[in-house]
Scaffold this motif. Structure first.
Motif, PDB file in Angstrom:
ATOM      1  N   VAL A 596      42.909  49.294  43.438  1.00 18.49           N
ATOM      2  CA  VAL A 596      42.158  48.056  43.221  1.00 18.49           C
ATOM      3  C   VAL A 596      43.119  46.929  42.845  1.00 18.49           C
ATOM      4  O   VAL A 596      44.035  47.127  42.045  1.00 18.49           O
ATOM      5  CB  VAL A 596      41.110  48.258  42.113  1.00 18.49           C
ATOM      6  CG1 VAL A 596      40.467  46.934  41.728  1.00 18.49           C
ATOM      7  CG2 VAL A 596      40.051  49.258  42.568  1.00 18.49           C
ATOM      8  N   LEU A 597      42.896  45.771  43.434  1.00 15.04           N
ATOM      9  CA  LEU A 597      43.652  44.578  43.069  1.00 15.04           C
ATOM     10  C   LEU A 597      42.689  43.563  42.482  1.00 15.04           C
ATOM     11  O   LEU A 597      41.699  43.183  43.130  1.00 15.04           O
ATOM     12  CB  LEU A 597      44.382  44.002  44.272  1.00 15.04           C
ATOM     13  CG  LEU A 597      45.410  42.903  43.957  1.00 15.04           C
ATOM     14  CD1 LEU A 597      46.617  43.007  44.876  1.00 15.04           C
ATOM     15  CD2 LEU A 597      44.792  41.512  44.100  1.00 15.04           C
ATOM     16  N   THR A 598      42.931  43.124  41.228  1.00 17.10           N
ATOM     17  CA  THR A 598      42.070  42.141  40.576  1.00 17.10           C
ATOM     18  C   THR A 598      42.839  40.844  40.387  1.00 17.10           C
ATOM     19  O   THR A 598      44.035  40.853  40.080  1.00 17.10           O
ATOM     20  CB  THR A 598      41.578  42.648  39.211  1.00 17.10           C
ATOM     21  OG1 THR A 598      42.698  42.871  38.355  1.00 17.10           O
ATOM     22  CG2 THR A 598      40.799  43.943  39.352  1.00 17.10           C
ATOM     23  N   ARG A 599      42.141  39.729  40.590  1.00 17.82           N
ATOM     24  CA  ARG A 599      42.750  38.402  40.431  1.00 17.82           C
ATOM     25  C   ARG A 599      42.167  37.718  39.210  1.00 17.82           C
ATOM     26  O   ARG A 599      40.951  37.580  39.083  1.00 17.82           O
ATOM     27  CB  ARG A 599      42.484  37.531  41.660  1.00 17.82           C
ATOM     28  CG  ARG A 599      43.272  37.931  42.890  1.00 17.82           C
ATOM     29  CD  ARG A 599      43.099  36.912  44.018  1.00 17.82           C
ATOM     30  NE  ARG A 599      43.919  37.263  45.164  1.00 17.82           N
ATOM     31  CZ  ARG A 599      45.198  36.925  45.302  1.00 17.82           C
ATOM     32  NH1 ARG A 599      45.780  36.209  44.348  1.00 17.82           N
ATOM     33  NH2 ARG A 599      45.875  37.282  46.373  1.00 17.82           N
ATOM     34  N   GLY A 600      43.021  37.317  38.294  1.00 15.61           N
ATOM     35  CA  GLY A 600      42.618  36.507  37.168  1.00 15.61           C
ATOM     36  C   GLY A 600      43.075  35.079  37.367  1.00 15.61           C
ATOM     37  O   GLY A 600      43.593  34.713  38.432  1.00 15.61           O
ATOM     38  N   ALA A 601      42.923  34.270  36.338  1.00 20.84           N
ATOM     39  CA  ALA A 601      43.309  32.865  36.454  1.00 20.84           C
ATOM     40  C   ALA A 601      44.821  32.698  36.578  1.00 20.84           C
ATOM     41  O   ALA A 601      45.303  31.841  37.316  1.00 20.84           O
ATOM     42  CB  ALA A 601      42.793  32.092  35.239  1.00 20.84           C
ATOM     43  N   MET A 701      39.805  44.706  46.947  1.00 18.02           N
ATOM     44  CA  MET A 701      39.959  43.422  46.267  1.00 18.02           C
ATOM     45  C   MET A 701      38.771  43.175  45.347  1.00 18.02           C
ATOM     46  O   MET A 701      37.616  43.280  45.757  1.00 18.02           O
ATOM     47  CB  MET A 701      40.061  42.288  47.284  1.00 18.02           C
ATOM     48  CG  MET A 701      41.114  42.510  48.367  1.00 18.02           C
ATOM     49  SD  MET A 701      42.795  42.379  47.737  1.00 18.02           S
ATOM     50  CE  MET A 701      42.875  40.625  47.409  1.00 18.02           C
ATOM     51  N   ARG A 702      39.072  42.821  44.089  1.00 14.55           N
ATOM     52  CA  ARG A 702      38.015  42.511  43.133  1.00 14.55           C
ATOM     53  C   ARG A 702      38.457  41.370  42.241  1.00 14.55           C
ATOM     54  O   ARG A 702      39.652  41.193  41.989  1.00 14.55           O
ATOM     55  CB  ARG A 702      37.699  43.725  42.247  1.00 14.55           C
ATOM     56  CG  ARG A 702      36.984  44.863  42.983  1.00 14.55           C
ATOM     57  CD  ARG A 702      36.648  45.972  42.024  1.00 14.55           C
ATOM     58  NE  ARG A 702      35.970  47.061  42.715  1.00 14.55           N
ATOM     59  CZ  ARG A 702      35.837  48.277  42.227  1.00 14.55           C
ATOM     60  NH1 ARG A 702      36.323  48.556  41.044  1.00 14.55           N
ATOM     61  NH2 ARG A 702      35.208  49.215  42.905  1.00 14.55           N
ATOM     62  N   ALA A 703      37.468  40.634  41.724  1.00 10.68           N
ATOM     63  CA  ALA A 703      37.776  39.649  40.696  1.00 10.68           C
ATOM     64  C   ALA A 703      38.038  40.388  39.397  1.00 10.68           C
ATOM     65  O   ALA A 703      37.541  41.499  39.184  1.00 10.68           O
ATOM     66  CB  ALA A 703      36.614  38.672  40.527  1.00 10.68           C
ATOM     67  N   ASP A 704      38.835  39.790  38.539  1.00  8.95           N
ATOM     68  CA  ASP A 704      39.142  40.426  37.271  1.00  8.95           C
ATOM     69  C   ASP A 704      37.892  40.483  36.410  1.00  8.95           C
ATOM     70  O   ASP A 704      37.244  39.472  36.164  1.00  8.95           O
ATOM     71  CB  ASP A 704      40.237  39.637  36.548  1.00  8.95           C
ATOM     72  CG  ASP A 704      40.653  40.311  35.258  1.00  8.95           C
ATOM     73  OD1 ASP A 704      40.076  39.968  34.225  1.00  8.95           O
ATOM     74  OD2 ASP A 704      41.530  41.189  35.319  1.00  8.95           O
ATOM     75  N   ALA A 705      37.533  41.675  35.953  1.00  5.67           N
ATOM     76  CA  ALA A 705      36.294  41.856  35.207  1.00  5.67           C
ATOM     77  C   ALA A 705      36.309  41.057  33.909  1.00  5.67           C
ATOM     78  O   ALA A 705      35.309  40.454  33.520  1.00  5.67           O
ATOM     79  CB  ALA A 705      36.083  43.339  34.906  1.00  5.67           C
ATOM     80  N   VAL A 706      37.450  41.026  33.221  1.00  2.00           N
ATOM     81  CA  VAL A 706      37.546  40.276  31.971  1.00  2.00           C
ATOM     82  C   VAL A 706      37.362  38.795  32.230  1.00  2.00           C
ATOM     83  O   VAL A 706      36.676  38.083  31.499  1.00  2.00           O
ATOM     84  CB  VAL A 706      38.900  40.543  31.293  1.00  2.00           C
ATOM     85  CG1 VAL A 706      39.061  39.693  30.049  1.00  2.00           C
ATOM     86  CG2 VAL A 706      39.032  42.021  30.951  1.00  2.00           C
ATOM     87  N   GLN A 707      37.959  38.301  33.333  1.00  2.00           N
ATOM     88  CA  GLN A 707      37.824  36.892  33.681  1.00  2.00           C
ATOM     89  C   GLN A 707      36.374  36.562  33.999  1.00  2.00           C
ATOM     90  O   GLN A 707      35.852  35.523  33.597  1.00  2.00           O
ATOM     91  CB  GLN A 707      38.719  36.568  34.884  1.00  2.00           C
ATOM     92  CG  GLN A 707      38.661  35.119  35.349  1.00  2.00           C
ATOM     93  CD  GLN A 707      39.320  34.163  34.371  1.00  2.00           C
ATOM     94  OE1 GLN A 707      39.968  34.599  33.435  1.00  2.00           O
ATOM     95  NE2 GLN A 707      39.118  32.872  34.561  1.00  2.00           N
ATOM     96  N   GLU A 708      35.684  37.469  34.741  1.00  2.00           N
ATOM     97  CA  GLU A 708      34.276  37.238  35.071  1.00  2.00           C
ATOM     98  C   GLU A 708      33.433  37.117  33.805  1.00  2.00           C
ATOM     99  O   GLU A 708      32.563  36.247  33.688  1.00  2.00           O
ATOM    100  CB  GLU A 708      33.757  38.380  35.946  1.00  2.00           C
ATOM    101  CG  GLU A 708      34.272  38.358  37.377  1.00  2.00           C
ATOM    102  CD  GLU A 708      33.730  39.524  38.185  1.00  2.00           C
ATOM    103  OE1 GLU A 708      33.299  40.506  37.554  1.00  2.00           O
ATOM    104  OE2 GLU A 708      33.732  39.441  39.410  1.00  2.00           O
TER     105      GLU A 708
END
Length: 715
Positions: A596-601, A701-708
């Motif tokens: 999994v790849l997560t993107r944060g700010a 690909m996923r958005a960062d859960a903490v960022q969400e």
């Protein structure tokens, strides 16, 4: 049972079920002195191959009688073939293990009119002089002590080793997994050149995933000469153990659980650090539990007292690091408790094998985990174990620093050696694969000096290793600086300067050692000594430690657990709740379809679950502008990272970056060119196979859960 025969050498006891193949006198005493009706399966299976002179690797579960499986047929050879003088070396990784073996082997050799002796760092000068003046038939020792005998000017090594016929390496997996193993096999090649006969090599182990490979490595030059090699494994597989996984949250909670369980029984608790062991021992004593402690920074007297008292006691706990993982006899053990988790299945099996040795008892282990990370590590390890996996033991590659050590040791041993024929001392050993390049550097930088084709110890060797009669050349590891801690005249153990903060030095805060708190009253920095008095409040203690890379299989097993695989053990109610919570926490980070790849700010996290070695290898192949940070679970990049760059990496020949200061931790690195020393470390850290697998994997690909969560809260 028969009465004692007129001639033990000619009459067998009817207590043995059949002829064993051992020397008649030995067979008689096994049956009548030990009272054994028969040999154990491994002991039976080992007789013929060992007596024949074959190189052997003897494998059986813990407490399967491996020492006797090796020693009985070797003693038989000794009698039948008329060996005299020092003919057998028994080498083990721990001095405590050798101490423990001595009484048994003294009994066995005495039956035959033979002798055994002990030589290691704790053996006094008078005992050593006695060995040299009248060598025993069997010598119990360590690789470091063998090296010391070879380089000592007081030892006639040619006379001492000329009659050597056999070498037994106990717990050989412990040797083969590190540089001490390379050191051992290199020293054995030098001894083989001094001996008048081919030296048989016998290894003992309980846990090995690749026994044939380990035996071939241990054989060394015997492989090229066509010596028969045989892996001997025997004995019924042990019954299924009783395993429980629990989550307790803190070390203090763990001490409460241990104090309330299994009253009246003998319990061995393994910890993953000296600090953890000290804190747990202190807490258990606070609960009124009779507690002993064992780890490498305690004084020899303190360790022996603990191990002896524990062996004789019943209702008690001994807290230990891995020092009691190997085959030291600590009496009849009822329970094994693991605080958090070991980092390999092999280590777990060694610890599990400490239990279930008495008839009618079962092997057992209780895991008490203190945080989510160690809970998941334990669950993954147990899942891996449930699938029958045991790590292969692979000697670390590129032992060039040990090639440097061997050249210098040979110069001390012989006084000088011929530059043209140096390779004959190691008979093509892999330790010396890069020997020519290493030798050129040693000569070019005055570690060795040349005169008429002969090489001698040079000024640089004297400067870097000459202290205490070249003691630093004898061992392959760098020990942390420790200050001796004394209460009056009694030495308790040692602490590193890390533990001596200003409040500790001023006596405002105590330190913790041997499971007790101590107030510092004086420090002598020149003599490396700390004087203390007992204290009531719990202290703190620190030792240096580095993050440890885990195997790819261990990390992937954790991933399997987070994706739904249940470890095949009993889970307490707390563990069930923790597993549910941990899976929910990791739900956004793992996926059965791929990493999994997560993107944060500000950053991108690649939850690749490949282990630190694979991650650092992959990072070394990426474009330099992408800054990375890695753990065993993930790689983290700055927000500018381009995923497509991972697809294009070329991994052939790539090695991880090694900081120059890291080279200082490689023993003898000063005797190598700087780039070769860094390459040695890098080649030991590389994992090209799994790095390539991660680079080619389908990425989720996923958005960062903490960022969400942060966006939802702020929105």
């Amino acid at each position: 049972m028969t009465n004692a025969p007129q001639s033990a050498a000619s009459t067998r006891s009817s207590s043995m079920s059949e002829a064993s193949g051992l020397a008649p006198a030995l067979e008689y005493h096994v049956a009548n002195t030990l009272g054994w009706p028969d040999l154990r399966p491994l002991q039976k299976a080992a007789v013929q191959p060992v007596v024949s002179g074959a190189d052997c690797l003897l494998i059986a579960p813990t407490a399967g009688g491996k020492t006797e499986a090796a020693s009985f047929p070797i003693l038989t050879r000794m009698v039948v073939e008329g060996w005299s003088g020092l003919s057998v070396i028994y080498v083990a990784p721990l001095k405590a293990l050798l101490n423990n073996l001595l009484p048994r082997l003294e009994q066995y050799t005495a039956w035959l009119g033979r002798r055994v002796a002990l030589w290691h760092g704790d053996v006094g000068e008078s005992a050593r002089r006695a060995i040299l003046s009248e060598p025993p038939d069997i010598l119990l020792t360590t690789p470091e002590s063998l090296e010391a005998m070879l380089v000592s000017r007081r030892v006639d090594h040619r006379l001492l080793f000329r009659g050597l016929r056999s070498v037994v390496a106990d717990e050989i997996h412990s040797f083969a997994a590190g540089d001490r193993g390379w050191h051992l096999v290199a020293v054995l090649e030098r001894i083989q050149r001094l001996a008048e006969h081919r030296i048989q090599r016998v290894g003992l182990s309980a846990t090995l995933g690749n026994p044939e490979d380990v035996l071939a490595w241990y054989q060394g030059s015997n492989v090229a000469t066509g010596v028969v090699a045989q892996v001997v494994a025997a004995g019924d597989p042990p019954a299924a153990p009783e395993l429980v996984l629990d989550y307790v949250g803190t070390l203090e909670n763990a001490s409460t659980v241990i104090s309330q369980l299994h009253a009246g029984e003998k319990r061995l608790v393994f910890c993953e650090s000296r600090k953890q062991a000290e804190e747990l021992a202190f807490e258990l004593r606070g609960h009124g539990i009779t507690t002993f402690i064992s780890h490498s920074s305690l004084s020899l007297d303190e360790r022996r007292q603990s191990e002896r008292a524990f062996a004789e006691a019943r209702d008690c706990v001994i807290v230990s690091t891995s020092t009691l993982e190997l085959g030291i006899d600590i009496g009849d053990l009822d329970r094994m408790i693991q605080l958090d988790s070991p980092r390999s299945v092999g280590s777990f099996l060694q610890r599990l094998g400490r239990t279930g040795r008495r008839p009618g008892t079962a092997r057992n282990a209780l895991f008490l985990t203190t945080d989510y990370d160690t809970f998941l590590r334990a669950a993954g390890l147990l899942h891996l174990w449930g699938g029958g996996f045991v790590e292969p033991v692979v000697p670390p590659p590129s032992p060039r620093h040990l090639a440097a050590q061997q050249f210098l040791a040979l110069a001390l041993q012989e006084g000088r050696f011929a530059r043209a024929t140096w390779h004959e001392w190691w008979a093509g050993s892999p330790v010396m694969e890069d020997g020519l390049e290493v030798l050129e550097y040693l000569v070019g930088n005055e570690f060795l000096v040349e005169d008429g084709g002969w090489l001698f110890i040079g000024r640089a060797a004297e400067k870097n290793f000459g202290g205490r009669h070249f003691m630093d050349l004898l061992s392959t590891f760098i020990a942390d600086l420790e200050l001796a801690v004394l209460h009056g005249r009694k030495e308790i153990g040692g602490v590193t300067p890390l533990s001596l903060s200003q409040p500790v030095i001023r006596g405002e805060k105590p330190i913790l050692l041997a499971g007790n708190a101590w107030r510092v009253v004086a420090i002598d920095w020149e003599r490396h000594r700390v004087d203390v008095e007992p204290e009531v409040d719990r202290g703190r203690v620190r030792w240096s430690s580095e993050p440890l890379p885990e195997s790819y299989e261990m990390v992937r097993a954790r991933r399997d657990v987070m994706l739904g695989a249940d470890p095949p053990v009993q889970l307490t109610e707390r563990a069930v709740r923790t597993l549910i919570a941990a899976r929910e926490m990791w739900e956004s980070r793992v996926d059965s379809a791929g990493p999994v790849l997560t993107r944060g700010a500000n950053e991108i996290t690649f939850w690749s679950m490949g282990g630190l070695r694979a991650h650092e290898t992959l990072a070394a192949a990426l474009p330099i502008e992408f800054e990375t940070r890695s753990t065993n679970e993930y790689m983290r990049f700055t927000a500018a990272f381009d995923v497509n760059s991972m697809r294009a990496v070329l991994l052939d020949g790539v090695v991880p970056y090694i900081a120059p200061q890291a080279v200082e931790g490689l023993k003898f690195s000063v005797a190598l060119p700087a780039d070769l020393a860094r390459a040695t470390l890098a080649e030991r850290f590389v994992d090209e196979e799994h790095a390539a697998g991660l680079a080619a994997a389908t990425i989720v690909m996923r958005a960062d859960a903490v960022q969400e969560e942060r966006v939802a809260r702020d929105g």
